[in-house]
Design a protein around this motif. Structure first.
Motif, PDB file in Angstrom:
ATOM      1  N   SER A  57       0.843  -1.189   0.000  1.00  0.00           N
ATOM      2  CA  SER A  57       0.000   0.000   0.000  1.00  0.00           C
ATOM      3  C   SER A  57       0.881   1.243   0.000  1.00  0.00           C
ATOM      4  O   SER A  57       1.939   1.269   0.646  1.00  0.00           O
ATOM      5  CB  SER A  57      -0.905   0.020   1.241  1.00  0.00           C
ATOM      6  OG  SER A  57      -1.556   1.267   1.374  1.00  0.00           O
ATOM      7  N   ALA A  62      -3.293   3.580  -1.490  1.00  0.00           N
ATOM      8  CA  ALA A  62      -3.499   2.969  -2.803  1.00  0.00           C
ATOM      9  C   ALA A  62      -2.864   1.581  -2.846  1.00  0.00           C
ATOM     10  O   ALA A  62      -1.733   1.391  -2.384  1.00  0.00           O
ATOM     11  CB  ALA A  62      -2.897   3.838  -3.897  1.00  0.00           C
ATOM     12  N   SER A  69       0.555  -3.112  -9.076  1.00  0.00           N
ATOM     13  CA  SER A  69       1.171  -2.885  -7.768  1.00  0.00           C
ATOM     14  C   SER A  69       2.676  -2.627  -7.872  1.00  0.00           C
ATOM     15  O   SER A  69       3.269  -2.066  -6.948  1.00  0.00           O
ATOM     16  CB  SER A  69       0.923  -4.099  -6.864  1.00  0.00           C
ATOM     17  OG  SER A  69       1.477  -5.275  -7.440  1.00  0.00           O
ATOM     18  N   THR A  97      -6.448  -9.990 -11.294  1.00  0.00           N
ATOM     19  CA  THR A  97      -5.031  -9.777 -11.018  1.00  0.00           C
ATOM     20  C   THR A  97      -4.165 -10.598 -11.972  1.00  0.00           C
ATOM     21  O   THR A  97      -3.110 -10.130 -12.427  1.00  0.00           O
ATOM     22  CB  THR A  97      -4.721 -10.142  -9.557  1.00  0.00           C
ATOM     23  OG1 THR A  97      -5.497  -9.300  -8.702  1.00  0.00           O
ATOM     24  CG2 THR A  97      -3.244  -9.948  -9.237  1.00  0.00           C
ATOM     25  N   PRO A 205      -7.489  -6.942  -4.520  1.00  0.00           N
ATOM     26  CA  PRO A 205      -8.246  -6.424  -3.388  1.00  0.00           C
ATOM     27  C   PRO A 205      -9.611  -7.069  -3.181  1.00  0.00           C
ATOM     28  O   PRO A 205     -10.019  -7.308  -2.046  1.00  0.00           O
ATOM     29  CB  PRO A 205      -8.374  -4.940  -3.730  1.00  0.00           C
ATOM     30  CG  PRO A 205      -7.161  -4.645  -4.559  1.00  0.00           C
ATOM     31  CD  PRO A 205      -6.968  -5.870  -5.398  1.00  0.00           C
ATOM     32  N   ARG A 206     -10.291  -7.379  -4.274  1.00  0.00           N
ATOM     33  CA  ARG A 206     -11.617  -7.987  -4.115  1.00  0.00           C
ATOM     34  C   ARG A 206     -11.500  -9.372  -3.486  1.00  0.00           C
ATOM     35  O   ARG A 206     -12.288  -9.737  -2.611  1.00  0.00           O
ATOM     36  CB  ARG A 206     -12.343  -8.070  -5.458  1.00  0.00           C
ATOM     37  CG  ARG A 206     -13.770  -8.603  -5.329  1.00  0.00           C
ATOM     38  CD  ARG A 206     -14.557  -8.447  -6.610  1.00  0.00           C
ATOM     39  NE  ARG A 206     -13.984  -9.235  -7.696  1.00  0.00           N
ATOM     40  CZ  ARG A 206     -14.525  -9.326  -8.900  1.00  0.00           C
ATOM     41  NH1 ARG A 206     -15.629  -8.641  -9.174  1.00  0.00           N
ATOM     42  NH2 ARG A 206     -13.956 -10.060  -9.833  1.00  0.00           N
ATOM     43  N   ASP A 232      -7.685   7.495  -7.725  1.00  0.00           N
ATOM     44  CA  ASP A 232      -8.819   6.766  -7.148  1.00  0.00           C
ATOM     45  C   ASP A 232      -8.532   5.264  -7.083  1.00  0.00           C
ATOM     46  O   ASP A 232      -9.434   4.440  -7.213  1.00  0.00           O
ATOM     47  CB  ASP A 232     -10.093   7.023  -7.946  1.00  0.00           C
ATOM     48  CG  ASP A 232      -9.939   6.672  -9.422  1.00  0.00           C
ATOM     49  OD1 ASP A 232      -8.832   6.254  -9.822  1.00  0.00           O
ATOM     50  OD2 ASP A 232     -10.927   6.811 -10.168  1.00  0.00           O
ATOM     51  N   ALA A 233      -7.267   4.910  -6.883  1.00  0.00           N
ATOM     52  CA  ALA A 233      -6.900   3.494  -6.812  1.00  0.00           C
ATOM     53  C   ALA A 233      -7.610   2.808  -5.650  1.00  0.00           C
ATOM     54  O   ALA A 233      -7.897   3.421  -4.612  1.00  0.00           O
ATOM     55  CB  ALA A 233      -5.392   3.343  -6.661  1.00  0.00           C
ATOM     56  N   GLN A 234      -7.864   1.510  -5.821  1.00  0.00           N
ATOM     57  CA  GLN A 234      -8.543   0.726  -4.802  1.00  0.00           C
ATOM     58  C   GLN A 234      -7.648   0.507  -3.590  1.00  0.00           C
ATOM     59  O   GLN A 234      -6.426   0.549  -3.689  1.00  0.00           O
ATOM     60  CB  GLN A 234      -8.955  -0.625  -5.390  1.00  0.00           C
ATOM     61  CG  GLN A 234      -9.962  -1.386  -4.545  1.00  0.00           C
ATOM     62  CD  GLN A 234     -10.552  -2.564  -5.303  1.00  0.00           C
ATOM     63  OE1 GLN A 234     -10.114  -2.884  -6.397  1.00  0.00           O
ATOM     64  NE2 GLN A 234     -11.542  -3.208  -4.720  1.00  0.00           N
ATOM     65  N   ARG A 235      -8.262   0.293  -2.428  1.00  0.00           N
ATOM     66  CA  ARG A 235      -7.540  -0.107  -1.226  1.00  0.00           C
ATOM     67  C   ARG A 235      -7.121  -1.563  -1.364  1.00  0.00           C
ATOM     68  O   ARG A 235      -7.472  -2.244  -2.321  1.00  0.00           O
ATOM     69  CB  ARG A 235      -8.438   0.082  -0.013  1.00  0.00           C
ATOM     70  CG  ARG A 235      -8.784   1.532   0.267  1.00  0.00           C
ATOM     71  CD  ARG A 235     -10.050   1.666   1.070  1.00  0.00           C
ATOM     72  NE  ARG A 235     -10.122   0.735   2.197  1.00  0.00           N
ATOM     73  CZ  ARG A 235     -11.221   0.515   2.896  1.00  0.00           C
ATOM     74  NH1 ARG A 235     -12.334   1.140   2.573  1.00  0.00           N
ATOM     75  NH2 ARG A 235     -11.207  -0.316   3.915  1.00  0.00           N
ATOM     76  N   GLY A 238     -11.270  -5.000  -0.961  1.00  0.00           N
ATOM     77  CA  GLY A 238     -12.494  -4.395  -1.476  1.00  0.00           C
ATOM     78  C   GLY A 238     -13.700  -5.237  -1.126  1.00  0.00           C
ATOM     79  O   GLY A 238     -13.632  -6.207  -0.381  1.00  0.00           O
TER      80      GLY A 238
END
Length: 267
Positions: A57, A62, A69, A97, A205-206, A232-235, A238
């Motif tokens: 992260s 992000a 990544s 991914t 993340p999902r 606005d990248a995902q954490r 998710g």
């Protein structure tokens, strides 16, 4: 690299506390899978799998930059990434991914060969792709050139024609869900039944969010990268929010070049 936590009177002046490059053997010891059933017991004893996540992260949360990544990573992060793979029986990864990161088969590494042989493991971890739709390119090296067969985890309602394509490509299909998708707990039981008890997930993340929501994520190895990504990248996780936040306990913190390598275990 130096150890920041845990530090005791016995270890504060030790080699582990000094800023130097650690060998892969030292990293393997630091990240060894736990022995959940007491001294001398093997991880996954009594058929239980241990699931560890590994994510990176940025400082602003992000999990990727422009969909990948790698821009958040660094040399030490990649050494730990390789170490965690070198210790795992299987690596679980989401289909998105696989597509975005261009996943390839895990390779055998001499530095881990003796350790893996002593643990009864194969030469390299299997890659286990989690996909409900099986919208995957089965002509890619991940399926055509693996050292050990790639696994595909899916639900009972997966498209029959894609199931056949996966099997023709040499993948081992594992049905781990009664509906269209994979049920995390069922997936872990199915993998443990095949002897894969030291499990690692690298996202996305999902998928990590699904494991966390199901309460099957035992451990998280989180790299905090000294970068800012904005956007606005995902954490790192998710999906729907948990009813109650899951609590994890800090196990260790390593540092190198401003990167923090943390390890948390489910409390």
């Amino acid at each position: 690299m130096r150890r920041l936590f845990p530090v005791t009177d016995q270890t504060s002046d030790s080699e582990g506390a000094r800023d130097r490059e650690w060998s892969l053997d030292e990293l393997a010891e630091a990240y060894a899978y736990p022995l959940p059933d007491g001294p001398g017991a093997e991880p996954g004893a009594a058929g239980r799998a241990w699931l560890r996540g590994n994510m990176v992260s940025s400082l602003d949360g992000a999990a990727a930059h422009e969909g990948r990544s790698q821009p958040l990573s660094g040399a030490a992060d990649m050494r730990i990434f390789g170490t965690l793979r070198g210790l795992a029986d299987a690596v679980l990864v989401g289909a998105q991914t696989v597509r975005s990161e261009g996943y390839r088969p895990a390779r055998a590494r001499e530095v881990f060969a003796r350790r893996r042989e002593a643990a009864g493991q194969g030469p390299a971890p299997a890659i286990a792709v989690v996909s409900a739709s099986l919208d995957l390119d089965f002509s890619q090296p991940l399926f055509t050139e693996p050292l050990v067969p790639t696994l595909v985890l899916t639900g009972a309602a997966a498209p029959a024609d894609r199931l056949r394509r996966a099997e023709r490509a040499g993948a081992e299909v594992v049905v781990a869900g009664d509906g269209p998708g994979v049920e995390p707990a069922q997936a872990l039981r199915a993998l443990a039944g095949r002897g894969f008890t030291r499990l690692l997930t690298e996202g996305g993340p999902r998928l990590l969010g699904q494991f966390a929501a199901a309460g099957v994520l035992d451990e998280l190895c989180l790299t905090l990268s000294p970068t800012m990504a904005a956007g606005d990248a995902q954490r790192i996780a998710g999906g729907p929010a948990l009813a109650d936040p899951a609590r994890f306990a800090l196990v260790s913190v390593l540092e190198e070049s401003g990167f923090l390598f943390t390890r948390y275990r489910r409390a």
